[in-house]
Design a protein around this motif. Sequence first.
Motif, PDB file in Angstrom:
ATOM      1  N   TYR A 299       5.108   2.735   8.930  1.00 20.39           N
ATOM      2  CA  TYR A 299       6.356   2.632   8.186  1.00 20.39           C
ATOM      3  C   TYR A 299       6.228   3.364   6.855  1.00 20.39           C
ATOM      4  O   TYR A 299       5.202   3.255   6.172  1.00 20.39           O
ATOM      5  CB  TYR A 299       6.721   1.172   7.923  1.00 20.39           C
ATOM      6  CG  TYR A 299       7.105   0.404   9.165  1.00 20.39           C
ATOM      7  CD1 TYR A 299       8.401   0.466   9.669  1.00 20.39           C
ATOM      8  CD2 TYR A 299       6.170  -0.377   9.843  1.00 20.39           C
ATOM      9  CE1 TYR A 299       8.753  -0.230  10.809  1.00 20.39           C
ATOM     10  CE2 TYR A 299       6.518  -1.070  10.987  1.00 20.39           C
ATOM     11  CZ  TYR A 299       7.810  -1.002  11.458  1.00 20.39           C
ATOM     12  OH  TYR A 299       8.148  -1.683  12.601  1.00 20.39           O
ATOM     13  N   ASN A 300       7.289   4.106   6.481  1.00 29.10           N
ATOM     14  CA  ASN A 300       7.278   4.747   5.173  1.00 29.10           C
ATOM     15  C   ASN A 300       7.815   3.771   4.128  1.00 29.10           C
ATOM     16  O   ASN A 300       8.242   2.660   4.449  1.00 29.10           O
ATOM     17  CB  ASN A 300       8.048   6.066   5.191  1.00 29.10           C
ATOM     18  CG  ASN A 300       9.539   5.877   5.446  1.00 29.10           C
ATOM     19  OD1 ASN A 300      10.084   4.778   5.335  1.00 29.10           O
ATOM     20  ND2 ASN A 300      10.213   6.954   5.774  1.00 29.10           N
ATOM     21  N   LEU A 301       7.808   4.190   2.862  1.00 30.54           N
ATOM     22  CA  LEU A 301       8.174   3.262   1.793  1.00 30.54           C
ATOM     23  C   LEU A 301       9.640   2.853   1.839  1.00 30.54           C
ATOM     24  O   LEU A 301       9.990   1.739   1.453  1.00 30.54           O
ATOM     25  CB  LEU A 301       7.820   3.876   0.431  1.00 30.54           C
ATOM     26  CG  LEU A 301       6.328   3.958   0.114  1.00 30.54           C
ATOM     27  CD1 LEU A 301       6.105   4.635  -1.229  1.00 30.54           C
ATOM     28  CD2 LEU A 301       5.670   2.587   0.133  1.00 30.54           C
ATOM     29  N   VAL A 302      10.511   3.745   2.310  1.00 28.34           N
ATOM     30  CA  VAL A 302      11.926   3.375   2.442  1.00 28.34           C
ATOM     31  C   VAL A 302      12.081   2.248   3.462  1.00 28.34           C
ATOM     32  O   VAL A 302      12.806   1.277   3.231  1.00 28.34           O
ATOM     33  CB  VAL A 302      12.770   4.593   2.850  1.00 28.34           C
ATOM     34  CG1 VAL A 302      14.214   4.178   3.131  1.00 28.34           C
ATOM     35  CG2 VAL A 302      12.749   5.647   1.747  1.00 28.34           C
ATOM     36  N   ALA A 303      11.383   2.382   4.600  1.00 26.44           N
ATOM     37  CA  ALA A 303      11.441   1.330   5.615  1.00 26.44           C
ATOM     38  C   ALA A 303      10.847   0.032   5.079  1.00 26.44           C
ATOM     39  O   ALA A 303      11.385  -1.059   5.316  1.00 26.44           O
ATOM     40  CB  ALA A 303      10.696   1.772   6.871  1.00 26.44           C
ATOM     41  N   ILE A 304       9.746   0.150   4.341  1.00 24.47           N
ATOM     42  CA  ILE A 304       9.107  -1.046   3.793  1.00 24.47           C
ATOM     43  C   ILE A 304      10.017  -1.731   2.784  1.00 24.47           C
ATOM     44  O   ILE A 304      10.093  -2.965   2.719  1.00 24.47           O
ATOM     45  CB  ILE A 304       7.744  -0.672   3.171  1.00 24.47           C
ATOM     46  CG1 ILE A 304       6.774  -0.222   4.273  1.00 24.47           C
ATOM     47  CG2 ILE A 304       7.154  -1.852   2.400  1.00 24.47           C
ATOM     48  CD1 ILE A 304       5.476   0.352   3.753  1.00 24.47           C
ATOM     49  N   GLU A 305      10.738  -0.954   1.993  1.00 20.91           N
ATOM     50  CA  GLU A 305      11.706  -1.539   1.055  1.00 20.91           C
ATOM     51  C   GLU A 305      12.741  -2.371   1.802  1.00 20.91           C
ATOM     52  O   GLU A 305      13.127  -3.462   1.360  1.00 20.91           O
ATOM     53  CB  GLU A 305      12.403  -0.432   0.266  1.00 20.91           C
ATOM     54  CG  GLU A 305      11.528   0.220  -0.791  1.00 20.91           C
ATOM     55  CD  GLU A 305      12.215   1.407  -1.440  1.00 20.91           C
ATOM     56  OE1 GLU A 305      13.304   1.785  -0.974  1.00 20.91           O
ATOM     57  OE2 GLU A 305      11.667   1.953  -2.406  1.00 20.91           O
ATOM     58  N   ALA A 306      13.212  -1.855   2.942  1.00 21.04           N
ATOM     59  CA  ALA A 306      14.210  -2.582   3.727  1.00 21.04           C
ATOM     60  C   ALA A 306      13.597  -3.826   4.364  1.00 21.04           C
ATOM     61  O   ALA A 306      14.203  -4.903   4.366  1.00 21.04           O
ATOM     62  CB  ALA A 306      14.804  -1.669   4.796  1.00 21.04           C
ATOM     63  N   ILE A 307      12.383  -3.696   4.917  1.00 22.56           N
ATOM     64  CA  ILE A 307      11.723  -4.820   5.569  1.00 22.56           C
ATOM     65  C   ILE A 307      11.471  -5.952   4.576  1.00 22.56           C
ATOM     66  O   ILE A 307      11.670  -7.142   4.889  1.00 22.56           O
ATOM     67  CB  ILE A 307      10.398  -4.357   6.206  1.00 22.56           C
ATOM     68  CG1 ILE A 307      10.669  -3.428   7.387  1.00 22.56           C
ATOM     69  CG2 ILE A 307       9.559  -5.557   6.663  1.00 22.56           C
ATOM     70  CD1 ILE A 307       9.443  -2.743   7.926  1.00 22.56           C
ATOM     71  N   LEU A 308      11.050  -5.604   3.372  1.00 27.83           N
ATOM     72  CA  LEU A 308      10.706  -6.610   2.367  1.00 27.83           C
ATOM     73  C   LEU A 308      11.904  -7.038   1.524  1.00 27.83           C
ATOM     74  O   LEU A 308      11.759  -7.819   0.587  1.00 27.83           O
ATOM     75  CB  LEU A 308       9.591  -6.091   1.462  1.00 27.83           C
ATOM     76  CG  LEU A 308       8.258  -5.789   2.164  1.00 27.83           C
ATOM     77  CD1 LEU A 308       7.216  -5.292   1.166  1.00 27.83           C
ATOM     78  CD2 LEU A 308       7.739  -7.006   2.912  1.00 27.83           C
ATOM     79  N   GLY A 309      13.081  -6.529   1.855  1.00 30.44           N
ATOM     80  CA  GLY A 309      14.296  -6.982   1.186  1.00 30.44           C
ATOM     81  C   GLY A 309      14.607  -6.319  -0.126  1.00 30.44           C
ATOM     82  O   GLY A 309      15.493  -6.778  -0.858  1.00 30.44           O
ATOM     83  N   VAL A 310      13.899  -5.233  -0.447  1.00 31.95           N
ATOM     84  CA  VAL A 310      14.169  -4.523  -1.705  1.00 31.95           C
ATOM     85  C   VAL A 310      15.401  -3.635  -1.564  1.00 31.95           C
ATOM     86  O   VAL A 310      16.240  -3.555  -2.453  1.00 31.95           O
ATOM     87  CB  VAL A 310      12.943  -3.677  -2.115  1.00 31.95           C
ATOM     88  CG1 VAL A 310      13.253  -2.851  -3.360  1.00 31.95           C
ATOM     89  CG2 VAL A 310      11.750  -4.580  -2.365  1.00 31.95           C
ATOM     90  N   ARG A 311      15.510  -2.956  -0.431  1.00 25.74           N
ATOM     91  CA  ARG A 311      16.642  -2.061  -0.167  1.00 25.74           C
ATOM     92  C   ARG A 311      17.608  -2.756   0.784  1.00 25.74           C
ATOM     93  O   ARG A 311      17.241  -3.128   1.897  1.00 25.74           O
ATOM     94  CB  ARG A 311      16.146  -0.752   0.451  1.00 25.74           C
ATOM     95  CG  ARG A 311      17.252   0.230   0.803  1.00 25.74           C
ATOM     96  CD  ARG A 311      16.671   1.440   1.517  1.00 25.74           C
ATOM     97  NE  ARG A 311      15.891   2.256   0.609  1.00 25.74           N
ATOM     98  CZ  ARG A 311      16.335   3.396   0.082  1.00 25.74           C
ATOM     99  NH1 ARG A 311      17.536   3.841   0.376  1.00 25.74           N
ATOM    100  NH2 ARG A 311      15.573   4.097  -0.731  1.00 25.74           N
ATOM    101  N   SER A 312      18.847  -2.935   0.373  1.00 28.67           N
ATOM    102  CA  SER A 312      19.829  -3.611   1.198  1.00 28.67           C
ATOM    103  C   SER A 312      20.390  -2.673   2.261  1.00 28.67           C
ATOM    104  O   SER A 312      20.603  -1.484   1.993  1.00 28.67           O
ATOM    105  CB  SER A 312      20.998  -4.137   0.344  1.00 28.67           C
ATOM    106  OG  SER A 312      20.534  -5.037  -0.637  1.00 28.67           O
TER     107      SER A 312
END
Length: 240
Positions: free
Chosen positions: A64-77
Amino acid sequence: MTAEGARYTVDELAAKVGMSPRNIRAHQTRSLLGPPVRRGRTAYYDDSHVRRLEAIKSLQRQGYNLVAIEAILGVRSPEPVTEALQTLLQRLGREQPGLVHALARHGVLIRGEDGSVHMVRARLMRSVLGLNRAGVHAVPSLQVLSEVLDRLRLIAEDLVRSTSQRIVSATPALRAGAAATWDEVDTRSDALAASMIALLTEAFRVALENFGTTAMPDLIAESAGGAQLHLTGSPTIDNG
């Protein structure tokens, strides 16, 4: 160990999780990692930061790249979707779990805890609908998208590294390390990264536009082998 639990300076935290202090600060900038607690002039991290960084590393090892990780961890809606996109996402969740996983690794889609599929990269998904309106079915379009992203991942890494080196070598202030604090380094790095990404994105768009609009008719004609083309009616999301 204190009554408050374990405490780590950024260097101690970096050694514990096997990550550089610069990467830890970069994760803070992206809101992937919460801020430390300051005691006087020293910033301290705790075991919750360790667990968060280990989770990030685990997801990175899975591809997973950082954009995907942001979404997985709830940082990116997840972004709002149209009815057509919602129909496509629901279908993908039911029928194409492997494709959803492949696109999630690139931060295009994300699967929620309830199994539902959500959109992270709206522009890419809308381009799939654009192909659909041009007569290309959605699932093959997404399969091609996944393959293209896999190929571009390595190209992008090499291009970013080589471009960054050129930019740094051409900028005396950067070579001299003029920034006095880590905060200044982070601020300058973030600004340069955003500008470089914009530059490379637009350069790639120009290159594609210069080639694609002239090459596509020839490629279609070549593919047809001179035979008469039989066009279908209006495309729909539900076709295979």
